[in-house]
Design a protein around this motif. Structure first.
Motif, mmCIF file in Angstrom:
data_model
loop_
_atom_site.group_PDB
_atom_site.id
_atom_site.type_symbol
_atom_site.label_atom_id
_atom_site.label_comp_id
_atom_site.label_asym_id
_atom_site.label_seq_id
_atom_site.Cartn_x
_atom_site.Cartn_y
_atom_site.Cartn_z
ATOM 1 N N PRO A 16 -11.870 -5.912 -4.352
ATOM 2 C CA PRO A 16 -10.489 -6.716 -4.181
ATOM 3 C C PRO A 16 -9.154 -5.791 -4.274
ATOM 4 O O PRO A 16 -9.102 -5.023 -5.293
ATOM 5 C CB PRO A 16 -10.575 -7.874 -5.345
ATOM 6 C CG PRO A 16 -11.278 -7.225 -6.049
ATOM 7 C CD PRO A 16 -12.417 -6.484 -5.633
ATOM 8 N N TYR A 17 -8.219 -5.936 -3.513
ATOM 9 C CA TYR A 17 -7.044 -5.128 -3.605
ATOM 10 C C TYR A 17 -5.662 -6.060 -3.156
ATOM 11 O O TYR A 17 -5.852 -6.954 -2.459
ATOM 12 C CB TYR A 17 -7.137 -4.057 -2.418
ATOM 13 C CG TYR A 17 -5.775 -3.393 -2.377
ATOM 14 C CD1 TYR A 17 -5.630 -2.132 -3.251
ATOM 15 C CD2 TYR A 17 -4.704 -3.595 -1.621
ATOM 16 C CE1 TYR A 17 -4.377 -1.602 -3.105
ATOM 17 C CE2 TYR A 17 -3.575 -3.007 -1.341
ATOM 18 C CZ TYR A 17 -3.384 -1.979 -2.227
ATOM 19 O OH TYR A 17 -2.117 -1.228 -2.303
ATOM 20 N N PRO A 18 -4.602 -5.693 -3.960
ATOM 21 C CA PRO A 18 -4.436 -4.661 -4.878
ATOM 22 C C PRO A 18 -5.144 -4.900 -6.315
ATOM 23 O O PRO A 18 -5.406 -5.851 -6.661
ATOM 24 C CB PRO A 18 -2.775 -4.814 -5.104
ATOM 25 C CG PRO A 18 -2.410 -6.142 -4.877
ATOM 26 C CD PRO A 18 -3.350 -6.630 -3.748
ATOM 27 N N PHE A 19 -5.174 -3.584 -6.878
ATOM 28 C CA PHE A 19 -5.751 -3.770 -8.209
ATOM 29 C C PHE A 19 -4.933 -3.961 -9.490
ATOM 30 O O PHE A 19 -3.752 -4.118 -9.169
ATOM 31 C CB PHE A 19 -6.399 -2.352 -8.754
ATOM 32 C CG PHE A 19 -7.152 -1.656 -7.641
ATOM 33 C CD1 PHE A 19 -8.154 -2.359 -7.032
ATOM 34 C CD2 PHE A 19 -6.915 -0.329 -7.224
ATOM 35 C CE1 PHE A 19 -9.024 -1.604 -5.976
ATOM 36 C CE2 PHE A 19 -7.579 0.465 -6.291
ATOM 37 C CZ PHE A 19 -8.839 -0.458 -5.799
ATOM 38 N N GLU A 20 -5.334 -4.577 -10.495
ATOM 39 C CA GLU A 20 -4.658 -5.309 -11.490
ATOM 40 C C GLU A 20 -3.956 -4.027 -12.123
ATOM 41 O O GLU A 20 -4.436 -3.135 -12.268
ATOM 42 C CB GLU A 20 -5.588 -6.024 -12.629
ATOM 43 C CG GLU A 20 -4.718 -6.435 -13.530
ATOM 44 C CD GLU A 20 -5.314 -7.661 -14.411
ATOM 45 O OE1 GLU A 20 -5.535 -7.309 -15.597
ATOM 46 O OE2 GLU A 20 -5.944 -8.385 -14.160
ATOM 47 N N ALA A 26 1.959 2.659 -16.526
ATOM 48 C CA ALA A 26 0.543 3.327 -16.329
ATOM 49 C C ALA A 26 0.143 3.019 -14.865
ATOM 50 O O ALA A 26 0.125 1.886 -14.478
ATOM 51 C CB ALA A 26 -0.277 2.723 -17.537
ATOM 52 N N GLN A 27 -0.726 4.014 -14.452
ATOM 53 C CA GLN A 27 -1.543 3.771 -13.185
ATOM 54 C C GLN A 27 -2.625 3.154 -13.540
ATOM 55 O O GLN A 27 -3.424 3.603 -14.333
ATOM 56 C CB GLN A 27 -1.747 4.961 -12.429
ATOM 57 C CG GLN A 27 -2.049 4.889 -11.052
ATOM 58 C CD GLN A 27 -2.287 6.202 -10.285
ATOM 59 O OE1 GLN A 27 -2.903 6.985 -10.436
ATOM 60 N NE2 GLN A 27 -1.462 6.428 -9.267
ATOM 61 N N ARG A 286 7.238 12.013 -7.903
ATOM 62 C CA ARG A 286 5.743 12.220 -7.964
ATOM 63 C C ARG A 286 4.868 11.231 -8.688
ATOM 64 O O ARG A 286 3.958 10.637 -8.409
ATOM 65 C CB ARG A 286 5.367 13.777 -7.968
ATOM 66 C CG ARG A 286 4.069 14.069 -8.203
ATOM 67 C CD ARG A 286 3.756 15.438 -8.589
ATOM 68 N NE ARG A 286 3.757 15.580 -10.063
ATOM 69 C CZ ARG A 286 2.917 15.153 -11.073
ATOM 70 N NH1 ARG A 286 1.670 14.596 -10.316
ATOM 71 N NH2 ARG A 286 3.067 15.272 -12.089
ATOM 72 N N LEU A 287 5.288 11.293 -10.070
ATOM 73 C CA LEU A 287 4.491 10.415 -10.884
ATOM 74 C C LEU A 287 4.476 8.887 -10.828
ATOM 75 O O LEU A 287 3.667 8.027 -11.121
ATOM 76 C CB LEU A 287 4.987 10.942 -12.270
ATOM 77 C CG LEU A 287 4.038 11.979 -12.902
ATOM 78 C CD1 LEU A 287 4.644 12.559 -14.248
ATOM 79 C CD2 LEU A 287 2.514 11.725 -13.048
ATOM 80 N N ASN A 292 2.871 1.998 -4.165
ATOM 81 C CA ASN A 292 1.645 2.633 -4.355
ATOM 82 C C ASN A 292 0.960 3.253 -3.154
ATOM 83 O O ASN A 292 0.294 4.389 -3.172
ATOM 84 C CB ASN A 292 0.678 1.648 -4.821
ATOM 85 C CG ASN A 292 0.329 1.461 -6.557
ATOM 86 O OD1 ASN A 292 0.668 2.519 -7.074
ATOM 87 N ND2 ASN A 292 0.123 0.553 -7.025
ATOM 88 N N GLU A 293 0.936 2.441 -2.077
ATOM 89 C CA GLU A 293 0.573 2.651 -0.971
ATOM 90 C C GLU A 293 1.615 2.873 0.140
ATOM 91 O O GLU A 293 2.419 2.322 0.263
ATOM 92 C CB GLU A 293 -0.595 1.778 -0.372
ATOM 93 C CG GLU A 293 -2.083 1.986 -0.972
ATOM 94 C CD GLU A 293 -1.812 1.762 -2.380
ATOM 95 O OE1 GLU A 293 -2.251 2.784 -3.111
ATOM 96 O OE2 GLU A 293 -1.671 0.772 -2.786
#
Length: 406
Positions: A16-20, A26-27, A286-287, A292-293
């Motif tokens: 399932p996406y998106p992830f929590e 934090a990623q 970058r970080l 996210n996508e």
């Protein structure tokens, strides 16, 4: 239930996406897990459609630059989509060459480095005025509405020639426009219609009384140029510039400030040497990029990628934030390094759809970050980092509220 990256997965399991998302910046650890074990993983999007999530740097670069991964195909009837509501219009963001090349060329004639450089003094003026207001109000303040939002909104209004008084309206429509799961399908379609009507009225006003702004210049291209923008292209290009021109930068200012305030050694280094700001901005992009996508692509034929055959007509999600932390491309990828010698990150995408406004965004970020830490040398979070939350159900990736003190 949150997904655990350590939990065993069955072969071919659809995630399932998106992830929590964890608190703060934090990623989600699932991205690192997939980079090492399943770099082209099948996921189920909020719409219920399936997609292939791509997490390694080289594979992401392929998706962003290879013509077999189409943006235009996302408009086809029945095409897989990310959110419940489709975006029912054609814009620069969902065109493929040669149509994309024609429209981008016309816009690039006006969206120039000269125009961005000319705006730098005004960006600084706007930033200083906002910092004056913060100082007068006194701490604590929520940096998102008082500063991170105001800087890019003020700039994009001036650049496009959009009335500043309308900022709350178009910002509200933009947030719904960029939602995935946080609003209903009807609300998404309503926001699209509201933005279209708003930009159509602005175009009509610029045609009657043109000004020295980008939207007036685009109207002139539509009316006079042999290649000309079609009326629909003109309206939806204006929507794209207005939405992307402030939402991403709002989130990136907030992300950058949180990253600096939670890494005091790096913050102190930047305070002592403001000339580091350009490298600092690139490293924070970058970080902690504002998305996210990248935008969804559709395969035009069967494609072999990362050891997986992706069938024709499949949805593909290239993860910018995951690629930016790929150890195959970046040494110590989870470490902030202002002096990183090569920083070819994907925060502004890559290839055909590389962000048209990247120069403006960089100028805004450099001025906003440098000015903020210079004006408030004792700036600090007013709440514990773990209390910071990201907006849920959104394409953009920022901080919902950022209380600070000094």
């Amino acid at each position: 239930m949150p997904l655990s990256p350590e939990a065993p997965r069955a072969a071919g399991e659809v995630l399932p996406y998106p992830f929590e998302q964890p608190p703060g910046l934090a990623q989600c650890p699932m991205y690192a897990h997939l980079r090492e074990t399943d770099p082209v993983a099948e996921v189920r999007m909020p719409s219920g459609d399936h997609a292939y999530l791509v997490t390694r740097y080289e594979d992401v670069r392929t998706v962003l630059s290879d013509a077999r991964f189409s943006r235009a195909a996302t408009l086809e009837p029945g095409a897989p989509r990310l959110a419940a509501a489709p975006q029912n219009f054609k814009s620069l963001l969902n065109m493929d060459p040669p149509e994309h090349t024609r429209v981008r060329k016309l816009v690039s004639r006006e969206f120039t480095a000269r125009r961005v450089n000319a705006l730098r003094p005004r960006i600084q003026e706007h930033t200083d005025a906002l910092l004056d207001a913060m100082a007068a109000a006194g701490p604590p303040v929520d940096l998102v509405p008082t500063f991170a939002f105001q800087v890019p909104v003020t700039v994009i209004c001036e650049l496009l020639g959009v009335p500043f008084a309308d900022r709350e309206d178009f910002a509200a429509w933009s947030r719904v426009f960029l939602a995935t799961t946080s609003v209903t399908k009807e609300e998404m379609l309503g926001a699209q219609l509201a933005l279209r009507d708003y930009l159509a009225s602005l175009v009509a006003a610029k045609r009657e009384r043109p000004g020295d702004d980008l939207l007036s210049a685009l109207v002139s291209i539509h009316d006079e140029d042999d290649d000309r923008l079609r009326e629909e292209e003109l309206i939806f290009l204006g929507i794209s510039l207005l939405v992307a021109g402030h939402e991403t930068t709002v989130n990136q200012i907030a992300n950058s400030v949180v990253a600096l305030l939670t890494h005091p050694e790096q913050l102190e280094r930047l305070r002592k040497d403001p000339d580091l700001v350009a490298g600092a901005v690139e490293e924070l992009l970058r970080l902690h990029p504002p998305g996210n996508e990248a935008l969804l692509r559709i395969t035009l034929e069967d494609v072999e990628l990362g050891g997986v055959t992706i069938p024709k007509g499949s949805a593909v999600l290239p993860s910018l934030s995951s690629a930016n932390r790929d150890r195959r491309q970046f040494d110590d990828p989870d470490v902030i390094d202002f002096d990183r010698p090569v920083n070819a990150h994907f925060a502004f995408s890559h290839g055909t759809h590389y962000c048209l406004g990247s120069g403006l965004a960089r100028a805004e970020l450099q001025i906003a970050v440098a000015s903020l830490i210079r004006r408030f040398p004792t700036l600090r979070l007013a709440v514990p980092e773990e209390e910071l939350r990201r907006p849920e159900g959104m394409l953009v990736h920022g901080i919902a509220s950022l209380p600070v003190a000094w």
